[in-house]
Design an enzyme around this catalytic site. Structure first.
Site, PDB file in Angstrom:
ATOM      1  N   CYS A   1       0.805  -1.218   0.000  1.00  0.00           N
ATOM      2  CA  CYS A   1       0.000   0.000   0.000  1.00  0.00           C
ATOM      3  C   CYS A   1       0.843   1.275   0.000  1.00  0.00           C
ATOM      4  O   CYS A   1       0.470   2.271  -0.628  1.00  0.00           O
ATOM      5  CB  CYS A   1      -0.960   0.003   1.181  1.00  0.00           C
ATOM      6  SG  CYS A   1      -0.188  -0.327   2.782  1.00  0.00           S
TER       7      CYS A   1
ATOM      8  N   HIS B   1      -2.131   7.022   3.669  1.00  0.00           N
ATOM      9  CA  HIS B   1      -0.691   6.998   3.950  1.00  0.00           C
ATOM     10  C   HIS B   1      -0.040   8.251   3.380  1.00  0.00           C
ATOM     11  O   HIS B   1      -0.108   8.508   2.170  1.00  0.00           O
ATOM     12  CB  HIS B   1      -0.039   5.766   3.312  1.00  0.00           C
ATOM     13  CG  HIS B   1      -0.349   4.473   3.986  1.00  0.00           C
ATOM     14  ND1 HIS B   1      -1.070   4.368   5.151  1.00  0.00           N
ATOM     15  CD2 HIS B   1      -0.013   3.191   3.643  1.00  0.00           C
ATOM     16  CE1 HIS B   1      -1.167   3.090   5.498  1.00  0.00           C
ATOM     17  NE2 HIS B   1      -0.535   2.366   4.600  1.00  0.00           N
TER      18      HIS B   1
END
Length: 360
Positions: free
Chosen positions: A149, A242
């Site tokens: 990710c 993120h």
């Protein structure tokens, strides 16, 4: 699109965080419909709606809620399976499904660095799908890996800059959301009022996966990009998104303005506007002095875009910037669904074509 004309798909590990995101994103998908879900033995045989501790902000799709949870073993007769399995069990299970003739699109790490498995970000390295031809599975079977990710958010802007200037060295510090740890994830006592400067295996993934993704297809192998990557990964008390603080050395030492122009003009290839999950613009360059921020920008383009801001000169490497991506959408389920879409569109799955457009 009538429901019975869509491609039946399965979700392995459907009760976990990423599995739930798959279920949500596949609901009303124009090409795919979920007809099989699997989970651990404790959920086996129960209706999905009873077995799952649903944590999404929309209700469970009624059709999926009624599906019986199957054991995670070869059995569902579907041409495509999305794997949200934990890496502790994913490897052999995914190989077994591929050997049985299913195209496995996996979010697990087990097969990412296999030489014959495309580690795919469609806007970046769609040519790597040719690696499927080197896999020794029967017609229709294969494995496509979705990257880590945090890697996905990094490689999209890196690809734009690598094409324009050439990337030499990258230093990245990640501030990763708690949803990346799955369910139940990080305990509240560990993450509230805290930053955890360690995520097991994460730094190695960023440093190795980046070179494979940005590498060149040479016959039936990938020639890794000659880029040095140094990563430090942290867990922060943010739900989704993120954020990565990136410094990089580019050939030719372009200015911050030149870098911003290249990023803003980057496009995702010939399928950019034709795949259902593809963002209209894969990179959004933001001008705000304190942008991007997870809460404000993680959901751009339905969570499938990468946001870049604070592009400025770095006194050590040349350029520095902030990069944000939605870790469970772009970085997990949504990215994997996009991988399946491009495989279908390019006729890479034997006997499976775009619904309504004939077989590919």
């Amino acid at each position: 699109m009538p429901e019975d004309s869509r491609i039946p798909v399965g979700v392995l590990g459907a009760t976990g965080s990423v599995g739930q995101r798959f279920i949500r994103l596949l609901d009303r998908h124009p090409w795919f419909r979920v007809t099989a879900v699997t989970a651990s033995e404790r959920s086996e045989g129960r209706p999905y709606g009873e077995a799952v501790s649903w944590a999404q902000d929309e209700a469970i799709p009624p059709g999926v809620a009624a599906l019986p949870v199957l054991p995670t073993a070869v059995g569902p007769d579907v041409p495509i399976v999305f794997s949200a399995l934990d890496s502790s069990v994913a490897g052999p299970v995914e190989t077994a499904f591929a050997a049985a003739g299913a195209m496995v699109v996996t979010n697990a790490r087990n097969h990412r660095m296999d030489p014959d498995v495309p580690l795919l970000v469609p806007e970046v390295n769609s040519a790597h799908l040719a690696l499927l031809e080197a896999q020794a599975f029967p017609p229709g079977g294969g494995i496509i890996a979705n990257p880590n990710c945090s890697t996905i958010g990094l490689v999209v802007p890196l690809q734009a800059l690598h094409m324009a200037f050439g990337v030499r060295r990258v230093n990245v510090v990640t501030l990763q959301a708690i949803s990346g740890a799955g369910i139940p994830g990080v305990s509240s006592m560990a993450i509230l009022d805290n930053v955890v400067p360690f995520i097991s295996g994460e730094e190695d993934k960023l440093e190795t996966e980046t070179r494979k993704i940005l590498g060149k297809l040479a016959g039936r192998a990938i020639e890794e990009a000659p880029i040095e990557v140094s990563a430090q990964c942290t867990r922060v008390p943010v739900l989704d998104g993120h954020l990565e603080m990136v410094s990089l050395e580019l050939a030719g030492r372009p200015s911050a303005a030149e870098v911003a122009e290249v990023l803003a003009g980057f496009r995702g290839g010939r399928w950019e506007f034709e795949l259902p999950s593809a963002p209209k613009r894969v990179i959004h360059v933001l001008d705000g002095p304190d942008h991007p921020q997870p809460r404000l920008h993680r959901d751009l383009e339905g969570g499938m875009a990468v946001s870049v801001g604070r592009i400025r000169e770095c006194p050590i490497l040349g350029i520095k910037m902030a990069v944000l991506s939605h870790n469970t959408v772009r970085g997990a389920a949504g990215g994997a669904i996009l991988c399946a879409e491009i495989a279908v569109a390019e006729g890479r799955i034997d006997g499976v074509g775009i619904p309504g457009a004939g077989s590919g």
